[in-house]
Scaffold this active site. Sequence first.
Site: not given
Length: 515
Positions: A280, A246
């Site tokens: 993110c 990720e």
Amino acid sequence: MAAIVVQEVGVLDSERELLDVRNPADGRVVGRVPNEGPKVVADAVTALRAAQTAWEALGPKGRGVWLGKLRDWLLDNESRLTDVLQSETVKPRAEAALEVPFICDVINYYARNAPAFLADEKVRASGPMSLPKRLRTVYRPYPVVGVITPWNFPLAMPGLDIVPALLAGAAVALKPSEVTPLSAVELATGWAEIGAPPVLRVLTGAGATGAAVVDTVDYIQFTGSTRTGRQVARAAADRLVPCGLELGGKDPAIVLADADLEHAAAGVAWGGLFNAGQVCFSVERVYVEAPVYDQFVARLTAVVESLRQGADGRGYRVDVGALANQAQRDIVERHVTEAVQAGARVLTGGKPTGAGTFFEPTVLVDVDHSMSCVREETFGPTIPVIKVADEDEAVRLANDTEYGLSASVWTRDRARGERIARRLDVGAVNINDALFNLFALTLPHGGWKSSGIGARLGGARGIRKYTRMQAITAPRGPELQEQILWYPYRPGRGRVVSRMLRAMVARDLRRRFRR
Ligand code: NDP
């Protein structure tokens, strides 16, 4: 800060180097953790491997009981844990206080559903060759999962991955960021305090500790920068162990001319500035259709100007906190400076403020795709806005990036929003919202392109990813023990039965083919 927690963690000896954990607002040391080397990591993983077998044998219901106890411990200690988290991040209380409930939500969802998600699956025969068999797919855990996390959500980020991994039956070695390890150490403390089996170990340290985890575990779940993610993928490939990655993002927001501009301005500001932009999924670039560009920019600037920045501990009087460390503040400052030097204008914010690592919430206009603030991940409180002629130009520019984490589309026309979503090369699209998909545990959370490999969450997939599929076949009954493939290895009756079965299968195959 009202409550700074100072603590020393772990069993320390004179040989072991300690890492200082600092409060980003004032630089004070708020804790120390050992910088674990490869030997400690290898020994810890060996111990986890030994404990995992009994953990797997508990079954999903039994494991769920322990996770439920951890949830109760987290809720009982919520206020103190939030203090610890704030001490190492300087998040506003309103943001820090989200992390414990978030993990508890993950625990509840996966503990409730783990028995169904991990149940053996009866599989139908694919054709006459496999008809005589009872077929099962069984989900067996990777023995030790390594979870490596960044500093932006010190409790929630580990929780997202360790909860499904533990419930899957794996033991977990967690390596938190050296910038914010104290919250993760608290998780391990909670696990020990409830008396749970020793299948969760927190290994603190710098990047080398993470590399040592990658070198020893059976599955790696990594969250962090694309640069480090590539190193992790290379190391995993060398060992032939799977990894979930990720990684970074540069998420676009597309504001269409038919959007509710007040809603869009507030939502884009929140999406860009939540956690001081250190998410993110943060909104990192905004494309606005020309007819509403001026109006939208004015509203966005007004929202951003109204926000209060600072550190006030348990108070709820600030909206935007500090950056995690000096290096992060330097990146943000460089992106703004380079943009201004290349002709961009700062409408509000634009510079460091106060002591420590605060950077003013910033709106940038007159930016273009040659600038670092549009091309590179900023991970800070900046919102660059670009005027576009129409939907097609917005989609083209939104896709003009190496990243592909998420995007948002702001429009009153939901069908139009969904049509545009299907043209965007990203793992998630929120219509008239930002970041939201992360809170829907039934949806996959993963990046495309350089934003990652695989996904976390997403219902059953989020727990099955920590398992290996095992195929089990068995005869349907004693009369079906004979096997056509064995012919001619069985003398006597076996030979006859094998021939008969072969003839039946051949007839059946022809019949099926004709249909
Ligand atoms: P880093 O990649 O620098 O670090 C991530 C973790 O990896 C840290 O624990 C770090 O330890 C560790 N690490 C460093 N080197 C290695 C190595 N060689 N092998 C194994 N582990 C290593 O990321 P940041 O901490 O700076 O986090 C910010 C990044 O995380 C941003 O790019 C952001 O987009 C991304 N992110 C992605 C999310 C997603 O779900 N897609 C969610 C949140 C953040 P140490 O800190 O001690 O160096």
